[in-house]
Design a protein around this motif. Structure first.
Motif, PDB file in Angstrom:
ATOM      1  N   SER A 182      -0.215  -9.752   2.381  1.00 46.76           N
ATOM      2  CA  SER A 182       1.032  -9.495   1.661  1.00 46.76           C
ATOM      3  C   SER A 182       1.418  -8.022   1.726  1.00 46.76           C
ATOM      4  O   SER A 182       2.603  -7.685   1.844  1.00 46.76           O
ATOM      5  CB  SER A 182       0.903  -9.947   0.206  1.00 46.76           C
TER       6      SER A 182
ATOM      7  N   LEU B 259       3.104  -7.284   5.101  1.00 51.44           N
ATOM      8  CA  LEU B 259       4.479  -7.780   5.170  1.00 51.44           C
ATOM      9  C   LEU B 259       5.416  -6.972   4.281  1.00 51.44           C
ATOM     10  O   LEU B 259       6.566  -6.714   4.644  1.00 51.44           O
ATOM     11  CB  LEU B 259       4.510  -9.256   4.784  1.00 51.44           C
ATOM     12  N   GLN B 260       4.940  -6.559   3.127  1.00 54.74           N
ATOM     13  CA  GLN B 260       5.767  -5.730   2.255  1.00 54.74           C
ATOM     14  C   GLN B 260       6.074  -4.385   2.903  1.00 54.74           C
ATOM     15  O   GLN B 260       7.164  -3.834   2.731  1.00 54.74           O
ATOM     16  CB  GLN B 260       5.066  -5.540   0.912  1.00 54.74           C
TER      17      GLN B 260
ATOM     18  N   TYR C  98       9.656  -6.979   3.811  1.00 51.68           N
ATOM     19  CA  TYR C  98       9.799  -8.321   3.250  1.00 51.68           C
ATOM     20  C   TYR C  98       9.672  -8.262   1.726  1.00 51.68           C
ATOM     21  O   TYR C  98       8.770  -7.619   1.192  1.00 51.68           O
ATOM     22  CB  TYR C  98       8.727  -9.256   3.804  1.00 51.68           C
TER      23      TYR C  98
ATOM     24  N   PRO D 178       7.898 -12.839   1.233  1.00 53.25           N
ATOM     25  CA  PRO D 178       7.502 -13.497   2.491  1.00 53.25           C
ATOM     26  C   PRO D 178       6.959 -14.898   2.244  1.00 53.25           C
ATOM     27  O   PRO D 178       6.278 -15.151   1.252  1.00 53.25           O
ATOM     28  CB  PRO D 178       6.420 -12.567   3.047  1.00 53.25           C
TER      29      PRO D 178
ATOM     30  N   THR E 248      14.090 -14.056  10.939  1.00 52.35           N
ATOM     31  CA  THR E 248      13.190 -13.191  10.172  1.00 52.35           C
ATOM     32  C   THR E 248      11.711 -13.453  10.457  1.00 52.35           C
ATOM     33  O   THR E 248      10.847 -12.955   9.740  1.00 52.35           O
ATOM     34  CB  THR E 248      13.431 -13.381   8.664  1.00 52.35           C
ATOM     35  N   CYS E 249      11.415 -14.222  11.497  1.00 54.08           N
ATOM     36  CA  CYS E 249      10.027 -14.588  11.770  1.00 54.08           C
ATOM     37  C   CYS E 249       9.225 -13.394  12.291  1.00 54.08           C
ATOM     38  O   CYS E 249       9.667 -12.670  13.185  1.00 54.08           O
ATOM     39  CB  CYS E 249       9.982 -15.724  12.790  1.00 54.08           C
TER      40      CYS E 249
END
Length: 207
Positions: free
Chosen positions: A87, A90-91, A95, A98, A132-133
């Motif tokens: 996480s 991704l942050q 994102y 996510p 957004t993948c």
């Protein structure tokens, strides 16, 4: 995770699936592939079967991949997929919330593993109003040119999405044919065990 996958393969009863229909479904990306989004499905290598549809070697060395809902249905993979480590990565990419769409455990079987054709992940994991993948590939062992690492075309993600996988009355199909790529444009993405490789959804890559 490798130990957990060993256990999943041990518990998997492939007797009902040991026929050529399995790898035809995998290759054609039909309903078996589509429904695997909500299951833990086992995909055999095409060359693992003889002409009569029987496995030529043990199931443990006949698999192409296992997916696509490991992150939802298996406790070991679920805990890891939803860990703070992932996480935070991704942050850092911007994102806000996510969502994990799929999870795949990929094998590279020695001697007969099939190549995966050049593709873009956004083709099958399409989102709107914008794509957004982002793929996260965790190498569980050293991945080199000798044992089948990933290859990619640098900068190809800047050219946008080429085609989409559509589900219609005729089943799953791409909205247009795949373009041809020069093999010399691909570079090897080698990775040490434990490395995390981020893959832009529009990046053209193969393995």
């Amino acid at each position: 995770m490798r130990k957990r996958m060993d256990q999943l393969l041990h518990d998997f009863d492939g007797s009902s699936a040991m026929n050529q229909d399995v790898f035809v479904q995998q290759k054609e990306m039909n309903e078996f592939m589509y429904e695997s989004a909500e299951k833990i499905s086992f995909f055999f290598e095409e060359k693992a079967f003889d002409e009569e549809g029987n496995l030529k070697q043990p199931k443990e060395v006949s698999m192409s991949k296992v997916g696509h809902a490991l992150h939802e249905l298996d406790p070991v993979f679920k805990d890891y997929s939803r860990s703070e480590k992932f996480s935070s990565v991704l942050q850092s990419l911007g994102y806000k919330r996510p969502v994990i769409i799929q999870s795949v455990y990929i094998f590279k079987q020695s001697g007969f593993g099939n190549d995966v054709a050049p593709h873009q992940d956004n083709s099958t994991l399409y989102t709107e109003p914008k794509t957004t993948c982002t793929g996260l590939w965790l190498a569980l062992e050293d991945a080199t040119t000798a044992n089948g690492c990933m290859w990619a075309i640098p900068g190809s993600h800047r050219n946008g999405l080429v085609r989409r996988l559509i589900r219609g009355e005729q089943g799953l199909h791409f909205d247009q044919s795949s373009p041809s790529y020069e093999q010399s444009d691909f570079v090897a993405i080698e990775a040490k065990a434990g490395s995390l490789v981020l893959i832009h959804g529009d990046l053209v890559h193969r393995r």
